[in-house]
Scaffold this motif. Structure first.
Motif, PDB file in Angstrom:
ATOM      1  N   LEU A 148     -25.505  40.703 -15.482  1.00 34.04           N
ATOM      2  CA  LEU A 148     -26.195  41.869 -16.056  1.00 34.04           C
ATOM      3  C   LEU A 148     -25.299  42.638 -17.020  1.00 34.04           C
ATOM      4  O   LEU A 148     -25.772  43.133 -18.045  1.00 34.04           O
ATOM      5  CB  LEU A 148     -26.713  42.781 -14.942  1.00 34.04           C
ATOM      6  CG  LEU A 148     -27.825  42.185 -14.076  1.00 34.04           C
ATOM      7  CD1 LEU A 148     -28.146  43.103 -12.900  1.00 34.04           C
ATOM      8  CD2 LEU A 148     -29.066  41.912 -14.909  1.00 34.04           C
ATOM      9  N   TRP A 149     -24.012  42.746 -16.724  1.00 36.01           N
ATOM     10  CA  TRP A 149     -23.101  43.420 -17.651  1.00 36.01           C
ATOM     11  C   TRP A 149     -22.996  42.636 -18.959  1.00 36.01           C
ATOM     12  O   TRP A 149     -22.893  43.222 -20.027  1.00 36.01           O
ATOM     13  CB  TRP A 149     -21.715  43.584 -17.037  1.00 36.01           C
ATOM     14  CG  TRP A 149     -21.649  44.602 -15.935  1.00 36.01           C
ATOM     15  CD1 TRP A 149     -22.295  45.809 -15.881  1.00 36.01           C
ATOM     16  CD2 TRP A 149     -20.894  44.501 -14.732  1.00 36.01           C
ATOM     17  NE1 TRP A 149     -21.979  46.459 -14.710  1.00 36.01           N
ATOM     18  CE2 TRP A 149     -21.118  45.686 -13.987  1.00 36.01           C
ATOM     19  CE3 TRP A 149     -20.044  43.549 -14.202  1.00 36.01           C
ATOM     20  CZ2 TRP A 149     -20.517  45.919 -12.758  1.00 36.01           C
ATOM     21  CZ3 TRP A 149     -19.445  43.781 -12.981  1.00 36.01           C
ATOM     22  CH2 TRP A 149     -19.691  44.955 -12.268  1.00 36.01           C
TER      23      TRP A 149
ATOM     24  N   GLY B 157     -27.000  42.461 -20.379  1.00 29.75           N
ATOM     25  CA  GLY B 157     -27.766  43.694 -20.456  1.00 29.75           C
ATOM     26  C   GLY B 157     -29.013  43.552 -19.590  1.00 29.75           C
ATOM     27  O   GLY B 157     -29.142  42.592 -18.814  1.00 29.75           O
ATOM     28  N   PRO B 158     -29.963  44.478 -19.684  1.00 27.11           N
ATOM     29  CA  PRO B 158     -31.174  44.411 -18.866  1.00 27.11           C
ATOM     30  C   PRO B 158     -31.828  43.034 -18.970  1.00 27.11           C
ATOM     31  O   PRO B 158     -32.005  42.505 -20.059  1.00 27.11           O
ATOM     32  CB  PRO B 158     -32.058  45.502 -19.459  1.00 27.11           C
ATOM     33  CG  PRO B 158     -31.091  46.481 -20.055  1.00 27.11           C
ATOM     34  CD  PRO B 158     -29.963  45.634 -20.587  1.00 27.11           C
ATOM     35  N   SER B 159     -32.152  42.462 -17.789  1.00 22.65           N
ATOM     36  CA  SER B 159     -32.626  41.074 -17.742  1.00 22.65           C
ATOM     37  C   SER B 159     -33.671  40.885 -16.656  1.00 22.65           C
ATOM     38  O   SER B 159     -33.700  41.617 -15.668  1.00 22.65           O
ATOM     39  CB  SER B 159     -31.462  40.126 -17.432  1.00 22.65           C
ATOM     40  OG  SER B 159     -30.418  40.263 -18.353  1.00 22.65           O
TER      41      SER B 159
ATOM     42  N   TYR C  65     -34.134  44.140 -14.607  1.00 21.53           N
ATOM     43  CA  TYR C  65     -33.044  44.690 -13.815  1.00 21.53           C
ATOM     44  C   TYR C  65     -31.857  44.980 -14.715  1.00 21.53           C
ATOM     45  O   TYR C  65     -31.603  44.274 -15.680  1.00 21.53           O
ATOM     46  CB  TYR C  65     -32.606  43.694 -12.733  1.00 21.53           C
ATOM     47  CG  TYR C  65     -33.629  43.499 -11.647  1.00 21.53           C
ATOM     48  CD1 TYR C  65     -33.568  44.237 -10.472  1.00 21.53           C
ATOM     49  CD2 TYR C  65     -34.658  42.574 -11.791  1.00 21.53           C
ATOM     50  CE1 TYR C  65     -34.506  44.059  -9.467  1.00 21.53           C
ATOM     51  CE2 TYR C  65     -35.598  42.388 -10.784  1.00 21.53           C
ATOM     52  CZ  TYR C  65     -35.517  43.137  -9.630  1.00 21.53           C
ATOM     53  OH  TYR C  65     -36.453  42.957  -8.637  1.00 21.53           O
ATOM     54  N   GLU C  66     -31.128  46.053 -14.366  1.00 20.10           N
ATOM     55  CA  GLU C  66     -29.876  46.352 -15.046  1.00 20.10           C
ATOM     56  C   GLU C  66     -28.890  46.912 -14.031  1.00 20.10           C
ATOM     57  O   GLU C  66     -29.291  47.487 -13.019  1.00 20.10           O
ATOM     58  CB  GLU C  66     -30.069  47.302 -16.220  1.00 20.10           C
ATOM     59  CG  GLU C  66     -30.292  48.732 -15.850  1.00 20.10           C
ATOM     60  CD  GLU C  66     -30.293  49.652 -17.064  1.00 20.10           C
ATOM     61  OE1 GLU C  66     -29.703  49.300 -18.105  1.00 20.10           O
ATOM     62  OE2 GLU C  66     -30.876  50.725 -16.954  1.00 20.10           O
TER      63      GLU C  66
END
Length: 133
Positions: free
Chosen positions: A24-25, A28-30, A74-75
């Motif tokens: 995620l970092w 990004g939002p995924s 999700y983020e």
């Protein structure tokens, strides 16, 4: 985007949770599918396992979930640096009895540092001592 709120203090992520946070970092939002596909490039993983882990992580406050769209997004709830500080502080207390000296010596004896890494560490220590970091 509307995200579920998170608690003030977050639990220390497990190794599996840290792997998902790293994705995620980086991305990004995924969606769950995005995270699953990224992890599968490194090791076989079931889609349902990633889904369940993200649901648990959402409940724990480690990730935020935007459920406005059909595919939930999700983020990471906190930036990588915040989590690294949390983990370093936890390790410092649990394994080194709060001694920064012992932590540093343990890290340096575990793997040979390059001349550049040592120079960077000296610079960071100088800045820390002067109060600029």
């Amino acid at each position: 985007m509307l995200f579920v709120s998170m608690p003030e203090t977050l639990p220390r992520p497990t190794d599996a949770e840290l792997e998902i946070l790293t994705v995620l970092w980086s991305r990004g939002p995924s969606t769950v599918r995005d995270v699953h596909e990224t992890i599968c490039k490194r090791k076989p993983t079931q889609y349902t396992t990633v889904l369940k882990m993200l649901q648990i992580m959402s409940e724990k406050g480690l990730v935020r979930r935007d459920d406005k769209q059909r595919a939930h997004i999700y983020e990471a709830a906190r930036p990588r640096e915040w989590t690294q500080r949390q983990l370093a502080g936890d390790l410092l207390q649990r394994a080194f009895a709060g001694s920064a000296h012992n932590l540093m010596m343990g890290a340096l004896s575990a793997r040979k540092a390059s001349k550049q890494e040592l120079a960077d560490l000296r610079k960071l220590l100088d800045e820390y001592e002067k109060g600029t970091k």
